[in-house]
Motif scaffolding. Structure first.
Motif, mmCIF file in Angstrom:
data_model
loop_
_atom_site.group_PDB
_atom_site.id
_atom_site.type_symbol
_atom_site.label_atom_id
_atom_site.label_comp_id
_atom_site.label_asym_id
_atom_site.label_seq_id
_atom_site.Cartn_x
_atom_site.Cartn_y
_atom_site.Cartn_z
ATOM 1 N N GLN A 86 83.036 58.772 21.158
ATOM 2 C CA GLN A 86 83.541 57.422 21.413
ATOM 3 C C GLN A 86 82.662 56.371 20.740
ATOM 4 O O GLN A 86 83.173 55.377 20.207
ATOM 5 C CB GLN A 86 83.632 57.187 22.925
ATOM 6 N N ASN A 144 84.006 53.790 17.793
ATOM 7 C CA ASN A 144 83.804 52.337 17.776
ATOM 8 C C ASN A 144 83.289 51.877 16.416
ATOM 9 O O ASN A 144 83.781 50.888 15.857
ATOM 10 C CB ASN A 144 82.806 51.928 18.863
ATOM 11 N N LEU A 175 85.997 52.419 13.458
ATOM 12 C CA LEU A 175 87.114 51.472 13.445
ATOM 13 C C LEU A 175 86.687 50.070 13.038
ATOM 14 O O LEU A 175 87.532 49.224 12.729
ATOM 15 C CB LEU A 175 87.792 51.446 14.816
ATOM 16 N N GLY A 194 93.473 52.005 12.097
ATOM 17 C CA GLY A 194 94.146 52.985 12.950
ATOM 18 C C GLY A 194 95.624 53.115 12.642
ATOM 19 O O GLY A 194 96.110 52.481 11.720
ATOM 20 N N PRO A 195 96.347 53.965 13.333
ATOM 21 C CA PRO A 195 95.955 54.678 14.548
ATOM 22 C C PRO A 195 95.034 55.861 14.281
ATOM 23 O O PRO A 195 94.697 56.141 13.138
ATOM 24 C CB PRO A 195 97.301 55.132 15.131
ATOM 25 N N VAL A 196 94.654 56.547 15.377
ATOM 26 C CA VAL A 196 93.646 57.596 15.306
ATOM 27 C C VAL A 196 94.235 58.920 15.771
ATOM 28 O O VAL A 196 94.917 58.985 16.807
ATOM 29 C CB VAL A 196 92.427 57.237 16.185
ATOM 30 N N GLU A 212 90.604 58.559 26.140
ATOM 31 C CA GLU A 212 90.489 57.580 25.064
ATOM 32 C C GLU A 212 91.881 57.114 24.611
ATOM 33 O O GLU A 212 92.601 57.840 23.922
ATOM 34 C CB GLU A 212 89.733 58.215 23.886
ATOM 35 N N ARG A 250 92.811 55.199 22.347
ATOM 36 C CA ARG A 250 93.000 55.001 20.906
ATOM 37 C C ARG A 250 93.442 56.282 20.188
ATOM 38 O O ARG A 250 93.851 56.224 19.031
ATOM 39 C CB ARG A 250 91.713 54.453 20.289
ATOM 40 N N ALA A 254 96.088 58.728 19.268
ATOM 41 C CA ALA A 254 97.548 58.642 19.274
ATOM 42 C C ALA A 254 98.231 59.991 19.126
ATOM 43 O O ALA A 254 99.429 60.119 19.444
ATOM 44 C CB ALA A 254 98.022 57.710 18.150
#
Length: 239
Positions: free
Chosen positions: A121, A125, A128, A135-137, A153, A155, A157
């Protein structure tokens, strides 16, 4: 995040090593940026420079993705504790002898997941925040870490897991919280991951968009053509 080296590869991919505090990592980016991001987590014990991982990363980068891998605690460049080394040795011995390994596995992999996910994580951060990533991730790789990340998380997807029969109990419970689109790759004859456990784990995932690809062969025998199918999966959900 500090980049420590860069290499322009012959397929147009830019490979850069970085450090984020004590976390070493590599970022592969395509010719055209900004690009969506795939986090590629290798199975515990393998370095991020492992040839199969690098080949997968370059494959995705050529097809328009930024790909990042880090060495999690005890992997690659990161120091291992004597206790972890003993647990790994005992796990290998028990598996070769056909003895029960659940408790050894829990004592080794459970704490590794607890340490690795916050680092992923932190890396996410920083990644990105880079202008070349938009993104997306997605996530690809180690199932135990992927379950925790996908559950915790927002973020993430979409995710591709390399199915593992041995997943800590905590992650088996968290599998019900995984609701993103999911592709699971299962080796039918994986000597280190019981098939029925892997199928039970697949059944437990909470997402309504999940696909299972099963191929004959052992742990490292995932066919190369699955990379093309995985690319199409990420294209559907990240582009």
């Amino acid at each position: 995040m500090h980049f420590t080296s860069e290499q322009h590869l012959d397929d147009g991919v830019l490979a850069r090593d970085f450090r984020l505090g004590e976390i070493p990592g590599t970022l592969w980016t395509p010719r055209s940026v900004p690009a969506p991001l795939i986090l590629m987590a290798h199975n515990n014990g393998l370095p991020r420079t492992e040839p199969r991982l690098v080949a997968r990363a370059r494959h995705f980068a050529v097809r328009g993705y930024a790909v990042a891998a880090i060495d999690t605690p005890g992997c690659g460049e990161r120091p291992r504790s004597a206790a972890d080394d003993r647990a790994r040795a005992e796990l290998r011995r028990a598996m070769q002898a056909g003895e029960p390994v659940d408790e050894i596995f829990e004592s080794l992999v459970g704490p590794l997941v607890e340490r690795a996910v916050p680092e992923w994580q932190t890396a996410l951060n920083a990644l990105l925040a880079l202008p070349e990533i938009d993104g997306p991730v997605g996530y690809s790789g180690w199932t135990a870490v992927g379950i925790r990340l996908a559950a915790a998380e927002p973020r993430i997807a979409a995710a591709c897991f390399f199915a593992g029969g041995f997943v800590p109990r905590a992650q088996r419970e968290e599998a019900r919280q995984v609701t993103v689109p999911l592709l699971v790759l299962l080796q039918w004859d994986d000597e280190g991951n019981p098939r029925e456990r892997a199928l039970d784990l697949y059944d437990a995932f909470g997402t309504k968009q999940k696909t299972l690809h099963a191929n004959l062969g052992g742990h490292t025998g995932t066919p190369w053509f699955e990379l093309e199918d995985t690319t199409r999966f990420f294209d559907r959900h990240l582009k």
